[in-house]
Design a protein around this motif. Structure first.
Motif, short mmCIF file in Angstrom:
data_model
loop_
_atom_site.label_atom_id
_atom_site.label_comp_id
_atom_site.label_asym_id
_atom_site.label_seq_id
_atom_site.Cartn_x
_atom_site.Cartn_y
_atom_site.Cartn_z
N ASP A 20 0.85 -1.19 0.00
CA ASP A 20 0.00 0.00 0.00
C ASP A 20 0.89 1.24 0.00
O ASP A 20 1.41 1.63 1.03
N GLN A 21 1.06 1.85 -1.15
CA GLN A 21 1.91 3.04 -1.27
C GLN A 21 1.10 4.30 -0.91
O GLN A 21 1.02 5.25 -1.69
N ASN A 22 0.53 4.30 0.29
CA ASN A 22 -0.26 5.43 0.78
C ASN A 22 0.67 6.43 1.45
O ASN A 22 1.28 6.13 2.46
N MET A 23 0.74 7.64 0.88
CA MET A 23 1.65 8.64 1.41
C MET A 23 0.99 9.57 2.43
O MET A 23 1.62 10.50 2.92
N GLU A 24 -0.28 9.34 2.73
CA GLU A 24 -0.98 10.20 3.68
C GLU A 24 -0.94 9.64 5.10
O GLU A 24 -1.25 10.34 6.06
N THR A 25 -0.54 8.37 5.26
CA THR A 25 -0.54 7.72 6.57
C THR A 25 0.85 7.77 7.19
O THR A 25 1.85 7.53 6.52
N LEU A 26 0.91 8.09 8.48
CA LEU A 26 2.18 8.15 9.20
C LEU A 26 2.92 6.81 9.17
O LEU A 26 2.31 5.76 9.01
N GLY A 27 4.22 6.90 9.38
CA GLY A 27 4.99 5.70 9.58
C GLY A 27 4.61 5.02 10.89
O GLY A 27 4.05 5.65 11.80
N CYS A 68 -2.91 15.46 -4.57
CA CYS A 68 -2.82 15.12 -5.99
C CYS A 68 -1.36 15.16 -6.45
O CYS A 68 -0.89 14.27 -7.17
N TRP A 69 -0.64 16.18 -6.02
CA TRP A 69 0.77 16.32 -6.39
C TRP A 69 1.59 15.14 -5.87
O TRP A 69 2.36 14.53 -6.61
N VAL A 70 1.45 14.82 -4.58
CA VAL A 70 2.24 13.75 -3.97
C VAL A 70 1.93 12.40 -4.62
O VAL A 70 2.83 11.63 -4.95
N GLU A 71 0.64 12.11 -4.81
CA GLU A 71 0.26 10.81 -5.38
C GLU A 71 0.67 10.68 -6.85
O GLU A 71 1.04 9.61 -7.30
N SER A 72 0.58 11.78 -7.59
CA SER A 72 0.85 11.72 -9.03
C SER A 72 2.34 11.76 -9.35
O SER A 72 2.79 11.13 -10.29
N THR A 73 3.11 12.51 -8.56
CA THR A 73 4.53 12.69 -8.87
C THR A 73 5.45 11.94 -7.92
O THR A 73 6.62 11.73 -8.24
N GLY A 74 4.94 11.56 -6.74
CA GLY A 74 5.80 10.93 -5.75
C GLY A 74 6.74 11.92 -5.10
O GLY A 74 7.68 11.52 -4.40
N ARG A 75 6.48 13.21 -5.29
CA ARG A 75 7.36 14.24 -4.74
C ARG A 75 6.66 14.96 -3.60
O ARG A 75 5.47 14.75 -3.33
N THR A 76 7.39 15.82 -2.90
CA THR A 76 6.90 16.41 -1.67
C THR A 76 6.26 17.77 -1.87
O THR A 76 6.39 18.38 -2.94
N VAL A 110 -0.53 22.10 -10.56
CA VAL A 110 -0.56 20.65 -10.32
C VAL A 110 -1.38 19.95 -11.39
O VAL A 110 -1.00 18.88 -11.89
N LEU A 111 -2.51 20.53 -11.78
CA LEU A 111 -3.33 19.92 -12.83
C LEU A 111 -2.56 19.82 -14.15
O LEU A 111 -2.67 18.84 -14.88
N LYS A 112 -1.74 20.82 -14.43
CA LYS A 112 -0.93 20.80 -15.65
C LYS A 112 0.18 19.75 -15.55
O LYS A 112 0.50 19.08 -16.54
N ALA A 113 0.76 19.61 -14.35
CA ALA A 113 1.86 18.66 -14.16
C ALA A 113 1.37 17.22 -14.07
O ALA A 113 2.12 16.28 -14.35
N CYS A 114 0.13 17.03 -13.66
CA CYS A 114 -0.42 15.70 -13.42
C CYS A 114 -1.55 15.43 -14.42
O CYS A 114 -2.73 15.42 -14.05
N ARG A 115 -1.18 15.23 -15.68
CA ARG A 115 -2.17 15.14 -16.75
C ARG A 115 -2.94 13.82 -16.80
O ARG A 115 -4.11 13.82 -17.18
N PRO A 116 -2.34 12.66 -16.50
CA PRO A 116 -3.11 11.42 -16.64
C PRO A 116 -4.38 11.45 -15.80
O PRO A 116 -4.36 11.85 -14.63
N PRO A 117 -5.52 11.05 -16.38
CA PRO A 117 -6.79 11.03 -15.63
C PRO A 117 -6.69 10.13 -14.41
O PRO A 117 -6.07 9.07 -14.45
N SER A 118 -7.31 10.56 -13.31
CA SER A 118 -7.32 9.75 -12.10
C SER A 118 -8.44 10.27 -11.20
O SER A 118 -8.94 11.38 -11.38
N ALA A 119 -8.82 9.46 -10.23
CA ALA A 119 -9.86 9.89 -9.29
C ALA A 119 -9.40 11.10 -8.48
O ALA A 119 -10.18 12.02 -8.22
N ARG A 120 -8.11 11.12 -8.11
CA ARG A 120 -7.59 12.25 -7.34
C ARG A 120 -7.62 13.53 -8.17
O ARG A 120 -7.93 14.60 -7.67
N ARG A 121 -7.29 13.43 -9.47
CA ARG A 121 -7.33 14.60 -10.35
C ARG A 121 -8.77 15.12 -10.47
O ARG A 121 -9.02 16.33 -10.45
#
Length: 336
Positions: free
Chosen positions: A124-131, A250-258, A309-320
């Motif tokens: 589960d690559q969930n980036m919203e949950t604490l370690g 959306c940014w974190v999930e789409s790009t994997g960046r902070t 972020v919308l411009k950087a994360c173009r692939p359609p997704s539920a988060r977008r």
């Protein structure tokens, strides 16, 4: 062991402070430069942890050894640390790692000599949950240390009693006015305390901070033991906060960046480094919580961030789709 699946094995020598064995798959699987890891040893990947997760890991590991070192020497190998944490690899991609640590050998004085560490990407690559971190008896399977105990110990070491009280009230859904009235202080003092808490905990937003206290300090009144809920965006301020949070997620999930990467690359928000070298986005952070939102929010700046972020994360997704809907709600409330 590592011939099956993507399990990565490291054997660490605590006496020499060096690798006894390091799987080559560690670099290709997680995305680390071998030169950096061999030069800085375990310190390199540890320094790539998300700050709040690093605090949980370091505090939890120290807490585990405090508990285990009190056991008879012949029982000190009978435990296993199990953890998950978020980190950034050398491509600044956010990954969530599952980790186990098993003691192999002790020194003559009963300290750890050799330890085997098992790594793999969390399913589960969930980036919203604490370690998380816990410890179990490898023989009986019984819990020696739970993540709730680690979080409680961490909070009590870092925060004052008053700050813990404020964090509990935030988690219980109280706003600034209610907290100030309950403590008998001004709202300005309450806001200052809130920002100090976030700073001490290295928390990215209110959800990270309240997740630390969840299930740790339980109130006697069940109605007061709930964690802060997601905002129901009705008013314009609430919609602005909702939009900013949707933008970050959306940014974190789409790009994997902070969040700091977004602020730096878009040049919309100011980024600075604290005394530990961590990048901070203090102004942006105020827009992630209804209680810290400026009285005259910069709506244009928030919308610009969402459009970036919308411009950087173009692939359609539920988060977008959720982000586009949040933009629409803010513009509707503006009457545009």
């Amino acid at each position: 062991m590592e011939s099956t699946g993507n399990l990565i094995v490291i054997v660490w020598d605590y006496v020499k402070n060096d690798f006894l064995y390091l799987s080559d798959k560690f670099f290709t699987y997680f995305g680390f430069d071998p030169e950096n890891v061999y030069r800085e040893k375990l310190a390199y990947p540890l320094n790539r942890l998300i700050p709040v997760d690093a605090m949980i890991m370091m505090n939890g590991s120290a807490f585990v050894w405090d508990c285990v070192s009190g056991l008879p020497v012949d029982q000190r190998k009978n435990y296993k640390i199990i953890a998950e944490y978020r980190m950034r690899n050398d491509q600044n991609k956010m990954i969530r790692v599952h980790y186990q640590n098993i003691t192999l050998e002790l020194t003559d004085t009963g300290d750890i000599w050799l330890s085997m560490m098992l790594f793999e990407l969390s399913p589960d690559q969930n980036m919203e949950t604490l370690g998380t971190i816990s410890c179990v008896d490898a023989v009986s399977g019984e819990a020696i240390l739970t993540v709730e105990q680690v979080k409680k110990n961490l909070l009590e070491k870092i925060l004052s009693e008053q700050e813990i009280d404020v964090l509990k009230r935030i988690a219980n859904g109280q706003d600034t006015g209610q907290i100030a009235a309950g403590l008998g202080v001004s709202e300005k003092t309450t806001d200052q305390c809130r920002m100090e808490i976030f700073s001490k905990l290295n928390a990215a937003d209110i959800n990270d901070a309240t997740a630390l206290i969840k299930d740790v300090f339980v109130d006697s009144d069940p109605a007061q033991s709930r964690i802060v809920q997601k905002i129901n965006p009705a008013s314009l301020p609430e919609r602005i906060v909702d939009l900013m949070n949707q933008t970050i997620h959306c940014w974190v999930e789409s790009t994997g960046r902070t969040k700091a990467d977004l602020a730096e690359e878009s040049k919309i928000w100011r980024v600075y480094r604290d005394h530990n070298g961590w990048r901070r986005t203090q102004t942006l952070d105020k827009y992630l919580d209804i209680h810290t939102l400026p009285k005259s929010p910069r709506i244009t700046q928030v919308l610009q961030t969402a459009y970036y972020v919308l411009k950087a994360c173009r692939p359609p997704s539920a988060r977008r789709d959720q982000l586009e809907a949040a933009v629409k709600r803010v513009r509707e409330k503006q009457g545009r």
